[in-house]
Design a protein around this motif. Structure first.
Motif, PDB file in Angstrom:
ATOM      1  N   LYS A 106       0.638  -1.201   0.206  1.00  0.00           N
ATOM      2  CA  LYS A 106       0.094   0.039  -0.483  1.00  0.00           C
ATOM      3  C   LYS A 106       0.886   1.489  -0.893  1.00  0.00           C
ATOM      4  CE  LYS A 106      -3.865  -1.646   2.481  1.00  0.00           C
ATOM      5  NZ  LYS A 106      -3.525  -3.745   3.166  1.00  0.00           N
TER       6      LYS A 106
ATOM      7  N   LEU B 258      -0.054   3.997   0.298  1.00  0.00           N
ATOM      8  CA  LEU B 258      -0.806   5.674   1.091  1.00  0.00           C
ATOM      9  C   LEU B 258      -0.416   6.743   1.933  1.00  0.00           C
ATOM     10  CD1 LEU B 258      -3.918   2.569   1.466  1.00  0.00           C
ATOM     11  CD2 LEU B 258      -3.739   4.647  -0.901  1.00  0.00           C
ATOM     12  N   ASP B 259       0.576   6.030   2.755  1.00  0.00           N
ATOM     13  CA  ASP B 259       0.757   6.587   3.256  1.00  0.00           C
ATOM     14  C   ASP B 259       2.158   8.488   3.220  1.00  0.00           C
ATOM     15  OD1 ASP B 259       3.608   7.046   6.456  1.00  0.00           O
ATOM     16  OD2 ASP B 259       1.582   6.267   6.821  1.00  0.00           O
ATOM     17  N   GLU B 260       1.755   8.313   3.768  1.00  0.00           N
ATOM     18  CA  GLU B 260       2.502  10.182   3.532  1.00  0.00           C
ATOM     19  C   GLU B 260       4.477  10.256   3.442  1.00  0.00           C
ATOM     20  OE1 GLU B 260       1.787  12.941   2.616  1.00  0.00           O
ATOM     21  OE2 GLU B 260       2.843  14.218   2.256  1.00  0.00           O
TER      22      GLU B 260
ATOM     23  N   GLU C  29      -0.086  -3.317  -4.106  1.00  0.00           N
ATOM     24  CA  GLU C  29      -1.994  -3.102  -4.543  1.00  0.00           C
ATOM     25  C   GLU C  29      -2.858  -1.899  -4.116  1.00  0.00           C
ATOM     26  OE1 GLU C  29      -3.374  -6.108  -1.051  1.00  0.00           O
ATOM     27  OE2 GLU C  29      -1.951  -7.335  -2.188  1.00  0.00           O
ATOM     28  N   TYR C  30      -2.451  -1.026  -3.265  1.00  0.00           N
ATOM     29  CA  TYR C  30      -3.058   0.101  -3.328  1.00  0.00           C
ATOM     30  C   TYR C  30      -1.847   1.435  -3.437  1.00  0.00           C
ATOM     31  CZ  TYR C  30      -6.586  -1.711  -1.599  1.00  0.00           C
ATOM     32  OH  TYR C  30      -7.989  -2.644  -1.398  1.00  0.00           O
ATOM     33  N   LEU C  31      -2.419   2.378  -4.313  1.00  0.00           N
ATOM     34  CA  LEU C  31      -1.994   3.779  -4.928  1.00  0.00           C
ATOM     35  C   LEU C  31      -2.761   5.332  -4.942  1.00  0.00           C
ATOM     36  CD1 LEU C  31       1.004   4.471  -5.985  1.00  0.00           C
ATOM     37  CD2 LEU C  31       0.452   4.613  -8.203  1.00  0.00           C
ATOM     38  N   SER C  32      -2.065   5.785  -4.456  1.00  0.00           N
ATOM     39  CA  SER C  32      -3.047   6.693  -3.524  1.00  0.00           C
ATOM     40  C   SER C  32      -2.591   8.174  -4.976  1.00  0.00           C
ATOM     41  CB  SER C  32      -2.278   7.530  -2.769  1.00  0.00           C
ATOM     42  OG  SER C  32      -1.211   8.677  -2.338  1.00  0.00           O
ATOM     43  N   SER C  33      -3.167   9.922  -4.815  1.00  0.00           N
ATOM     44  CA  SER C  33      -2.876  10.376  -6.025  1.00  0.00           C
ATOM     45  C   SER C  33      -1.325  11.056  -5.500  1.00  0.00           C
ATOM     46  CB  SER C  33      -3.969  11.550  -6.291  1.00  0.00           C
ATOM     47  OG  SER C  33      -3.797  11.949  -4.979  1.00  0.00           O
ATOM     48  N   ALA C  34      -0.639  11.302  -4.497  1.00  0.00           N
ATOM     49  CA  ALA C  34       0.390  11.686  -3.953  1.00  0.00           C
ATOM     50  C   ALA C  34       1.238  10.483  -4.706  1.00  0.00           C
ATOM     51  CB  ALA C  34       0.542  11.917  -2.339  1.00  0.00           C
TER      52      ALA C  34
ATOM     53  N   GLU D 241      -6.743  -3.435 -11.349  1.00  0.00           N
ATOM     54  CA  GLU D 241      -6.521  -2.426 -10.006  1.00  0.00           C
ATOM     55  C   GLU D 241      -6.128  -0.713 -10.400  1.00  0.00           C
ATOM     56  OE1 GLU D 241      -7.600  -6.233  -9.443  1.00  0.00           O
ATOM     57  OE2 GLU D 241      -6.021  -4.897  -8.583  1.00  0.00           O
ATOM     58  N   ILE D 242      -5.348  -0.977 -10.447  1.00  0.00           N
ATOM     59  CA  ILE D 242      -3.784  -0.260 -10.374  1.00  0.00           C
ATOM     60  C   ILE D 242      -4.001   0.817 -11.143  1.00  0.00           C
ATOM     61  CG2 ILE D 242      -0.959   1.177 -10.016  1.00  0.00           C
ATOM     62  CD1 ILE D 242      -2.655  -0.293  -6.788  1.00  0.00           C
TER      63      ILE D 242
ATOM     64  N   GLU E 219      -5.903   1.064 -13.633  1.00  0.00           N
ATOM     65  CA  GLU E 219      -7.502   1.869 -13.872  1.00  0.00           C
ATOM     66  C   GLU E 219      -7.290   3.072 -13.688  1.00  0.00           C
ATOM     67  OE1 GLU E 219     -10.786   0.186 -11.687  1.00  0.00           O
ATOM     68  OE2 GLU E 219     -12.069   1.507 -12.338  1.00  0.00           O
ATOM     69  N   VAL E 220      -6.794   3.489 -12.125  1.00  0.00           N
ATOM     70  CA  VAL E 220      -6.275   4.876 -11.408  1.00  0.00           C
ATOM     71  C   VAL E 220      -5.571   5.004 -12.779  1.00  0.00           C
ATOM     72  CG1 VAL E 220      -5.092   5.600  -9.870  1.00  0.00           C
ATOM     73  CG2 VAL E 220      -6.469   3.837  -9.384  1.00  0.00           C
TER      74      VAL E 220
END
Lengths: 141, 118
Positions: B25, B27-29, B59-64, B91-92, B94-95
């Motif tokens: 993930k 996601l964390d800053e 598995e997850y990727l934020s806009s940051a 899924e990624i 798709e982002v």
């Protein structure tokens, strides 16, 4: 309609508190059969964007400011309201990140991802409160 | 400067630098800051000219995190180096499609494909 979880909390403006809140909500959604893995993926992504926006851009990580969160999780609905204590912003002022001239700008994609993966998002007129809703399989855009 | 905990595994394959993310993930800053620093150091400090970013574990990727990739892409272009992304889950990907970033990045399905012709 079975309510799986309902709470209201105020969290400090720290990345750790934000991640813990994200885990509490997204982790619960991942245990429910009514939300598909793809729904759960989008929810985690959209909530992360909204929580980070409130903590970072809204409250500026200020130790004097908190983020208030109301959450309702039912079988067919997730509803999360997030309110920061920042000055807010005007949605119209956020440039479209998919426009050719903005493609290489490193910011401005969070709101677009929220809109894309959630069923509904609504900002308060002041811009410091956002309501996110997700119904299984339903996307806003 | 690349400071903080190491968030990328770096390997040299046939003259190409392959950087694999170690987090599922992103996601964390704090993690994102560290990832950015380590990515930028590949170009700014090490002067690497051919770089493949392997997303197979992500598995997850934020806009940051996307923002860091865009800055990386600018640095790579300024240094006349080459950057490819590979092994991105659907899924990624798709982002990337939603944000139209699939238009600015050279994205390959597998690491082998990314290494080919670098």
């Amino acid at each position: 309609m079975a309510v799986h979880e309902q709470f209201e909390v105020s969290i400090p403006s720290t990345a750790e508190a934000g991640q813990a809140l994200l885990e509490r909500i997204a982790g619960k959604i991942e245990t429910l059969e009514s939300f598909s893995p793809h729904d759960a993926f989008g929810i985690r992504l959209a909530l992360d964007e909204a929580i980070v926006n409130a903590i970072k851009h809204g409250n500026g990580f200020s130790p004097d400011k908190t983020v208030r969160v109301k959450c309702l999780i039912e079988d067919q609905l997730l509803q999360v309201e997030i309110e920061d204590q920042g000055p807010g912003f005007c949605l119209e002022d956020v440039p479209d990140p998919t426009e050719e001239e903005n493609l290489d700008r490193p910011c401005g994609r969070g709101i677009m991802l929220m809109r894309s993966f959630m069923s509904n998002i609504e900002y308060s007129p002041t811009g410091n409160r956002v309501l996110l809703e997700k119904r299984p399989g339903v996307r806003m855009q | 400067m690349s400071t903080g905990q190491r968030r990328l595994d770096i390997e040299e394959i046939g003259g190409v630098t392959v950087a694999r993310f170690v987090d599922k993930k992103i996601l964390d800053e704090t993690n994102i800051q560290n990832i950015g620093n380590q990515l930028f150091a590949l170009v700014d400090e090490d002067g690497r000219k051919k770089i493949v970013l392997d997303f197979s574990i992500v598995e997850y990727l934020s806009s940051a995190a996307l923002g860091k990739l865009i800055t990386m892409d600018k640095k790579v272009k300024a240094a006349k180096a080459k950057l490819r992304l590979c092994a991105i889950r659907p899924e990624i990907y798709e982002v990337f499609e939603i944000t139209r970033l699939n238009k600015i990045f050279d994205i390959k399905s597998t690491q082998e494909e990314a290494l080919d012709g670098m």
